[in-house]
Design a protein around this motif. Sequence first.
Motif, PDB file in Angstrom:
ATOM      1  N   ILE A   1       0.847  -1.203   0.000  1.00  0.00           N
ATOM      2  CA  ILE A   1       0.000   0.000   0.000  1.00  0.00           C
ATOM      3  C   ILE A   1       0.878   1.247   0.000  1.00  0.00           C
ATOM      4  O   ILE A   1       1.769   1.397   0.839  1.00  0.00           O
ATOM      5  N   ASN A   2       0.636   2.129  -0.973  1.00  0.00           N
ATOM      6  CA  ASN A   2       1.454   3.340  -1.112  1.00  0.00           C
ATOM      7  C   ASN A   2       0.623   4.620  -1.179  1.00  0.00           C
ATOM      8  O   ASN A   2       1.115   5.658  -1.612  1.00  0.00           O
ATOM      9  N   GLY A   3      -0.609   4.593  -0.809  1.00  0.00           N
ATOM     10  CA  GLY A   3      -1.503   5.745  -0.776  1.00  0.00           C
ATOM     11  C   GLY A   3      -2.889   5.226  -0.418  1.00  0.00           C
ATOM     12  O   GLY A   3      -3.058   4.020  -0.244  1.00  0.00           O
ATOM     13  N   LEU A   4      -3.883   6.043  -0.183  1.00  0.00           N
ATOM     14  CA  LEU A   4      -3.970   7.373  -0.779  1.00  0.00           C
ATOM     15  C   LEU A   4      -4.579   8.344   0.228  1.00  0.00           C
ATOM     16  O   LEU A   4      -3.981   9.329   0.569  1.00  0.00           O
ATOM     17  N   LYS A   5      -5.810   8.084   0.767  1.00  0.00           N
ATOM     18  CA  LYS A   5      -6.437   9.053   1.677  1.00  0.00           C
ATOM     19  C   LYS A   5      -7.474   8.385   2.568  1.00  0.00           C
ATOM     20  O   LYS A   5      -8.296   7.590   2.106  1.00  0.00           O
ATOM     21  N   THR A   6      -7.401   8.770   3.843  1.00  0.00           N
ATOM     22  CA  THR A   6      -8.384   8.333   4.830  1.00  0.00           C
ATOM     23  C   THR A   6      -9.571   9.287   4.857  1.00  0.00           C
ATOM     24  O   THR A   6      -9.500  10.407   4.330  1.00  0.00           O
ATOM     25  N   GLY A   7     -10.651   8.844   5.501  1.00  0.00           N
ATOM     26  CA  GLY A   7     -11.806   9.723   5.691  1.00  0.00           C
ATOM     27  C   GLY A   7     -12.702   9.206   6.796  1.00  0.00           C
ATOM     28  O   GLY A   7     -12.868   7.991   6.940  1.00  0.00           O
ATOM     29  N   ASN A   8     -13.231  10.110   7.597  1.00  0.00           N
ATOM     30  CA  ASN A   8     -14.252   9.721   8.574  1.00  0.00           C
ATOM     31  C   ASN A   8     -15.029  10.953   9.021  1.00  0.00           C
ATOM     32  O   ASN A   8     -14.474  12.012   9.263  1.00  0.00           O
ATOM     33  N   ASN A   9     -16.339  10.797   9.054  1.00  0.00           N
ATOM     34  CA  ASN A   9     -17.229  11.799   9.639  1.00  0.00           C
ATOM     35  C   ASN A   9     -18.433  11.071  10.209  1.00  0.00           C
ATOM     36  O   ASN A   9     -18.469   9.833  10.230  1.00  0.00           O
ATOM     37  N   ASP A  10     -19.418  11.794  10.698  1.00  0.00           N
ATOM     38  CA  ASP A  10     -20.558  11.144  11.359  1.00  0.00           C
ATOM     39  C   ASP A  10     -21.323  10.229  10.412  1.00  0.00           C
ATOM     40  O   ASP A  10     -21.854   9.194  10.825  1.00  0.00           O
ATOM     41  N   GLN A  11     -21.406  10.604   9.140  1.00  0.00           N
ATOM     42  CA  GLN A  11     -22.160   9.806   8.167  1.00  0.00           C
ATOM     43  C   GLN A  11     -21.339   8.618   7.637  1.00  0.00           C
ATOM     44  O   GLN A  11     -21.899   7.657   7.125  1.00  0.00           O
ATOM     45  N   ASN A  12     -20.041   8.705   7.715  1.00  0.00           N
ATOM     46  CA  ASN A  12     -19.145   7.659   7.226  1.00  0.00           C
ATOM     47  C   ASN A  12     -18.005   7.519   8.231  1.00  0.00           C
ATOM     48  O   ASN A  12     -16.938   8.109   8.051  1.00  0.00           O
ATOM     49  N   PRO A  13     -18.191   6.728   9.278  1.00  0.00           N
ATOM     50  CA  PRO A  13     -17.204   6.679  10.364  1.00  0.00           C
ATOM     51  C   PRO A  13     -15.829   6.164   9.955  1.00  0.00           C
ATOM     52  O   PRO A  13     -14.834   6.487  10.613  1.00  0.00           O
ATOM     53  N   GLY A  14     -15.773   5.359   8.909  1.00  0.00           N
ATOM     54  CA  GLY A  14     -14.479   4.820   8.510  1.00  0.00           C
ATOM     55  C   GLY A  14     -14.384   4.584   7.018  1.00  0.00           C
ATOM     56  O   GLY A  14     -15.197   3.854   6.454  1.00  0.00           O
ATOM     57  N   ALA A  15     -13.406   5.219   6.382  1.00  0.00           N
ATOM     58  CA  ALA A  15     -13.222   5.051   4.933  1.00  0.00           C
ATOM     59  C   ALA A  15     -11.747   5.182   4.583  1.00  0.00           C
ATOM     60  O   ALA A  15     -11.009   5.941   5.226  1.00  0.00           O
ATOM     61  N   LEU A  16     -11.337   4.434   3.593  1.00  0.00           N
ATOM     62  CA  LEU A  16      -9.974   4.552   3.056  1.00  0.00           C
ATOM     63  C   LEU A  16     -10.007   4.324   1.558  1.00  0.00           C
ATOM     64  O   LEU A  16     -10.548   3.319   1.081  1.00  0.00           O
ATOM     65  N   LEU A  17      -9.457   5.269   0.846  1.00  0.00           N
ATOM     66  CA  LEU A  17      -9.171   5.102  -0.584  1.00  0.00           C
ATOM     67  C   LEU A  17      -7.705   4.709  -0.658  1.00  0.00           C
ATOM     68  O   LEU A  17      -6.837   5.473  -0.227  1.00  0.00           O
ATOM     69  N   PHE A  18      -7.418   3.514  -1.165  1.00  0.00           N
ATOM     70  CA  PHE A  18      -6.046   3.018  -1.153  1.00  0.00           C
ATOM     71  C   PHE A  18      -5.527   2.747  -2.558  1.00  0.00           C
ATOM     72  O   PHE A  18      -6.293   2.485  -3.492  1.00  0.00           O
ATOM     73  N   THR A  19      -4.212   2.822  -2.684  1.00  0.00           N
ATOM     74  CA  THR A  19      -3.500   2.333  -3.860  1.00  0.00           C
ATOM     75  C   THR A  19      -2.414   1.398  -3.361  1.00  0.00           C
ATOM     76  O   THR A  19      -1.889   1.564  -2.253  1.00  0.00           O
ATOM     77  N   ALA A  20      -2.093   0.394  -4.156  1.00  0.00           N
ATOM     78  CA  ALA A  20      -1.076  -0.579  -3.750  1.00  0.00           C
ATOM     79  C   ALA A  20      -0.401  -1.155  -4.981  1.00  0.00           C
ATOM     80  O   ALA A  20      -1.059  -1.393  -5.999  1.00  0.00           O
ATOM     81  N   ASP A  21       0.888  -1.369  -4.899  1.00  0.00           N
ATOM     82  CA  ASP A  21       1.644  -2.046  -5.946  1.00  0.00           C
ATOM     83  C   ASP A  21       2.074  -3.399  -5.406  1.00  0.00           C
ATOM     84  O   ASP A  21       2.810  -3.477  -4.404  1.00  0.00           O
TER      85      ASP A  21
END
Length: 409
Positions: free
Chosen positions: A258-278
């Motif tokens: 895994i070499n990226g990309l961005k995490t995210g969390n708020n009340d409507q979406n407590p846990g999210a990750l957009l990932f890239t991997a080679d």
Amino acid sequence: MRLVQVSARPASVRKYPKRHTKRWLCVTLSLALLTAIQLLRPLPNATLVLSLPALPKSNGLQLAWPGSGQASLAAEGYGILALYGKQEPLATASIAKVITALCVLEKYPLNGDAPGPTLTMSNRDVVYYQEQISQNGSRFPVELGQTLTERQALEAIMIPSANNIADSLVRWAFGDQTTYAAYANEYLQRKGLVHTRVGTDASGYDPSTVSTAEDLARLGSIARKNAVLMDIARQDSASFGESGVYTNYNTALGKHGINGLKTGNNDQNPGALLFTADVQTGSHMLELSGSVMGAESLAGAIRSSEALVESALQNFEAVSYTQAGQIVGEARTAWGASTPIRTKGALELVRWKAEKVTEQHTLRAASATVAASVGALVVHAGEVQSSTTLEITTPADKPSVWWRLTRLK
């Protein structure tokens, strides 16, 4: 006795009419012409018959999907590989900052590690900071008159996920949030992300910015093509001088490729990750992208993404359909000679196990008496393909003179 000399009577010579001579001459010339035509006219094309190996069958997948929410997996050159859960728009949270970064870099591109233009913090930027303090949002401290380069601002939104800097960055690049949103939504439509929409802020803190796991996998593929953004996203931390060193929220970096990309969390979406991997399979490098959305927490989304990437590698396999020089058919001539049809190169690909392998071939007319290309063979597995030339390397024996003279076609 008297000798009498008798003169010899000349032998009579039989003469043919001139018309008979001309007739024989015509017959002779006709036979000569017919012989020449038979010997010189082009040979008929051979009949080309392929006898191809059996195609491998598709196999079932064994992926480590999260237990809830939605998820996706894609690979460069393969497209979307698999989806999990109902693909309906959900708040992206801070993954929206990837869209912010791409739009800013489209308008103000950076080369290499260049710092880019300078942003000077105004009263409005200080207000953005204070708002994030009151909302307990992720933030980066700013003061009136403070300066950040474009690159530093991008690092601030991608690594400590500073909501206030995302708003400051689009105000600097586009004038205001409304103009930015219009630009960003046109950008998303242009890129085919039809289930993604930017809302009322640039950071994703507000739930009005939404997307699906499938669209986010495509967003990851788009982000991969921006070297500056990927260089920033793969950093474990970033130093901002007197403002200190900030750690990347994406703790999956460096695990399972895994070499990226961005995490995210708020009340409507407590846990999210957009990932890239080679990830490597044999000699082939796979460039994955995907996402987990709607996990119970950011830590849960990160764990699920790690497990998904790790399991993905087991669902690719190398397929060797033919070897270079392999006999895959025969050219058969009208006079009974034949010669093999061979592949010029190997037909090999790395396929997603669920994809069915199919073949397509083309053949072109050939006499088979000279070494030549006679067509092409292609194998597909989804969007992946491998191709080679079909050729005759050992010419068939040429016909005898008798066959040439007596041929009817």
